[in-house]
Design an enzyme around this catalytic site. Structure first.
Site, PDB file in Angstrom:
ATOM      1  N   LEU A   1      -5.417   7.330  -1.134  1.00 24.91           N
ATOM      2  CA  LEU A   1      -5.505   6.103  -0.349  1.00 24.91           C
ATOM      3  C   LEU A   1      -6.964   5.739  -0.075  1.00 24.91           C
ATOM      4  CD1 LEU A   1      -4.180   3.821   1.178  1.00 24.91           C
ATOM      5  CD2 LEU A   1      -3.949   5.329   3.171  1.00 24.91           C
ATOM      6  N   THR A   2      -7.789   6.723   0.201  1.00 28.29           N
ATOM      7  CA  THR A   2      -9.215   6.463   0.432  1.00 28.29           C
ATOM      8  C   THR A   2      -9.851   5.822  -0.796  1.00 28.29           C
ATOM      9  OG1 THR A   2      -9.397   8.294   1.999  1.00 28.29           O
ATOM     10  CG2 THR A   2     -11.431   7.546   0.951  1.00 28.29           C
TER      11      THR A   2
ATOM     12  N   ARG B   1      -2.696  13.002   1.248  1.00 30.32           N
ATOM     13  CA  ARG B   1      -3.804  13.831   1.742  1.00 30.32           C
ATOM     14  C   ARG B   1      -4.644  14.435   0.606  1.00 30.32           C
ATOM     15  NH1 ARG B   1       0.424  14.679   5.402  1.00 30.32           N
ATOM     16  NH2 ARG B   1      -0.142  14.063   7.535  1.00 30.32           N
ATOM     17  N   ARG B   2      -4.748  13.671  -0.461  1.00 28.44           N
ATOM     18  CA  ARG B   2      -5.592  14.110  -1.583  1.00 28.44           C
ATOM     19  C   ARG B   2      -6.644  13.060  -1.920  1.00 28.44           C
ATOM     20  NH1 ARG B   2      -1.517  16.287  -6.182  1.00 28.44           N
ATOM     21  NH2 ARG B   2      -3.464  16.065  -7.372  1.00 28.44           N
ATOM     22  N   GLY B   3      -6.889  12.149  -1.002  1.00 34.88           N
ATOM     23  CA  GLY B   3      -7.934  11.152  -1.192  1.00 34.88           C
ATOM     24  C   GLY B   3      -7.523   9.932  -1.993  1.00 34.88           C
TER      25      GLY B   3
ATOM     26  N   TYR C   1      -4.675   2.892   9.540  1.00 37.52           N
ATOM     27  CA  TYR C   1      -5.708   1.989   9.034  1.00 37.52           C
ATOM     28  C   TYR C   1      -6.978   1.919   9.876  1.00 37.52           C
ATOM     29  CZ  TYR C   1      -2.149   0.808   5.712  1.00 37.52           C
ATOM     30  OH  TYR C   1      -1.217   0.898   4.716  1.00 37.52           O
TER      31      TYR C   1
ATOM     32  N   VAL D   1       1.404   5.548  -1.568  1.00 35.90           N
ATOM     33  CA  VAL D   1       0.986   6.757  -2.276  1.00 35.90           C
ATOM     34  C   VAL D   1       2.203   7.656  -2.400  1.00 35.90           C
ATOM     35  CG1 VAL D   1      -0.483   8.813  -2.222  1.00 35.90           C
ATOM     36  CG2 VAL D   1      -1.383   6.612  -1.406  1.00 35.90           C
TER      37      VAL D   1
ATOM     38  N   VAL E   1       0.862  -1.193   0.000  1.00 38.21           N
ATOM     39  CA  VAL E   1       0.000   0.000   0.000  1.00 38.21           C
ATOM     40  C   VAL E   1       0.894   1.238   0.000  1.00 38.21           C
ATOM     41  CG1 VAL E   1      -1.822   1.224   1.212  1.00 38.21           C
ATOM     42  CG2 VAL E   1      -1.750  -1.292   1.267  1.00 38.21           C
TER      43      VAL E   1
ATOM     44  N   PHE F   1       2.852 -10.010   5.477  1.00 45.26           N
ATOM     45  CA  PHE F   1       2.765  -9.857   4.021  1.00 45.26           C
ATOM     46  C   PHE F   1       2.591  -8.388   3.657  1.00 45.26           C
ATOM     47  CE2 PHE F   1      -1.295 -11.218   5.848  1.00 45.26           C
ATOM     48  CZ  PHE F   1      -2.142 -10.188   5.480  1.00 45.26           C
TER      49      PHE F   1
END
Length: 414
Positions: free
Chosen positions: A91-92, A87-89, A120, A81, A79, A414
């Protein structure tokens, strides 16, 4: 404008470069090739800005042991970014797409290991298992309160390990919740590579099994060793070496005692270190000298997300009768939110809407995920003001139903 879409195989190396940037990593050629091969077998989601990959997430196709069952459970990994798009969406959006895919595929749960715990929880993941680091002072014989199993011990060639210990591990998964499946690839590339990716001074993998010839094995241990040295004014002086334990499984405490005793007796070593052991490891009770056997760290291990709460709760077994109305919040998956009546017990479980009824407990999906495998008690979350108990004893009732004989545990990072 960021576009969330599947990452084709042709873009795997570009996605890996993003991950290496984010995790400050620079693997050698062999490590890169292993990561590439691994991601070929994963679901891969990317955030693209025009042709640039600015976010990435992959998921292993796992099944996870839960109390009384084995459920499909994507295991999230890599995972990442890019620093320019935090902070620009991004990951969301990646998380939302991965959960959407999990739900569509019929996976009621998802899991990950968190590089940063603070991230998380806001996506509904709860810390569902713990790991402990145990160290043994092996400069003297291991003192035990029980008699070790005296059946023969033997070394297994790493090339034969999957055939010898793989079936044993698969059977052992059912004894503890929280354990993902292992393919032959994961055995070979993640657990049995010739070199340890994180510590090149460690030697090759060694496997010792216990059991009479011709009979099924009763336990095994996977470990590596290294000779340590210290620098003094007079030059390099050799010091006792290290035994690094990766996994130890045993049918009985006596089998475990035999394996630990063997590890502690290896020549030219002075310390046994075992990372990621279960918090209820029997060694901590049958060791005769707790100054010799010490827990040096306890940490959150597997993080769990209930993607489909109804399917997750009805898909596991229950240790005691439970009948409660739960008021559940879930800002990421609205279908999970609301009032629901949970009626469960050894015969099965039902989970249905309970609109208009008074709740016994109010909690977020994150807290329910933490409790789901039996590793976190709801009464502790009530005491921490993270769960609201409207009916006295409701949290204890939920805990009794979720209880497992052994704590959930995995060392499969993992």
């Amino acid at each position: 404008m960021v576009d969330i879409r599947e990452v084709p195989e042709a873009d795997i190396d570009r996605a890996l470069e993003l991950a290496y940037l984010v995790f400050h990593d620079r693997p050698e050629k062999e490590g890169r090739e292993r990561h590439h091969d691994m991601l070929r077998h994963c679901v891969r989601i990317g955030a693209y800005e025009e042709d640039a990959i600015v976010g990435f997430m992959a998921a292993h196709d796992f099944r996870l042991s839960v109390p009384g069952a084995d459920l499909p459970c994507p295991g999230l990994t890599f995972v990442s970014v890019t620093p320019t798009h935090r902070r620009r969406g991004v990951l969301t959006a990646l998380m939302g797409e991965m959960m959407r895919r999990a739900g569509a595929a019929g996976s009621p749960i998802a899991a990950l290991w968190a590089s940063e715990s603070a991230i998380y929880g806001r996506f509904g993941y709860g810390s569902a298992t713990q790991g402990a680091t145990i160290e043994i002072d092996s400069t003297r014989p291991l003192a035990l309160r029980i008699d070790p199993d005296r059946r023969p011990l033997r070394l297994v060639d790493p090339g034969d390990a999957v055939a010898v210990v793989g079936p044993y591990h698969e059977a052992a998964r059912a004894t503890r919740a929280g354990r993902p499946t292992r393919t032959a690839w994961r055995w070979t590339e993640e657990w049995l590579p010739e070199e340890d990716e994180e510590d090149e001074e460690l030697g090759p993998p060694r496997i010792i099994v216990l059991g009479d010839p011709g009979e099924p094995i009763a336990g095994y241990v996977l470990y590596r060793t290294k000779a340590e040295s210290s620098e003094t004014g007079a030059g390099s002086v050799r010091t006792p070496g290290l035994v690094q334990v990766y996994e130890l499984e045993a049918d009985t405490p006596a089998v475990a005692a035999a394996l630990w005793e063997c590890l502690a007796s290896l020549d030219l070593t002075g310390k046994v270190s075992a990372w990621g052991r279960p918090a209820d490891d029997p060694l901590l009770h049958f060791a005769a000298d707790r100054d010799q056997v010490r827990v040096t760290a306890v940490f959150p291990a597997l993080w769990l997300r209930l993607v489909d709460v109804a399917a997750a709760l009805t898909g596991r077994s229950w240790a005691a009768p439970v009948e409660l109305v739960l008021e559940l919040t879930d800002v990421r998956v609205p279908a999970n939110a609301g009032l629901f009546r949970l009626k469960a017990g050894p015969a099965g479980a039902a989970y249905e809407p309970a609109d208009g009824q008074a709740p016994d407990l109010t909690l977020d999906v994150r807290e329910l995920a933490a409790c789901y495998l039996g590793g976190t008690r709801a009464v502790e979350l009530v005491a921490a003001a993270l769960v609201v108990e409207h009916t006295p004893g409701a949290a204890a009732t939920l805990d009794a139903g979720l209880r497992t004989e052994l704590l959930p545990h995995t060392a499969d990072e993992f």
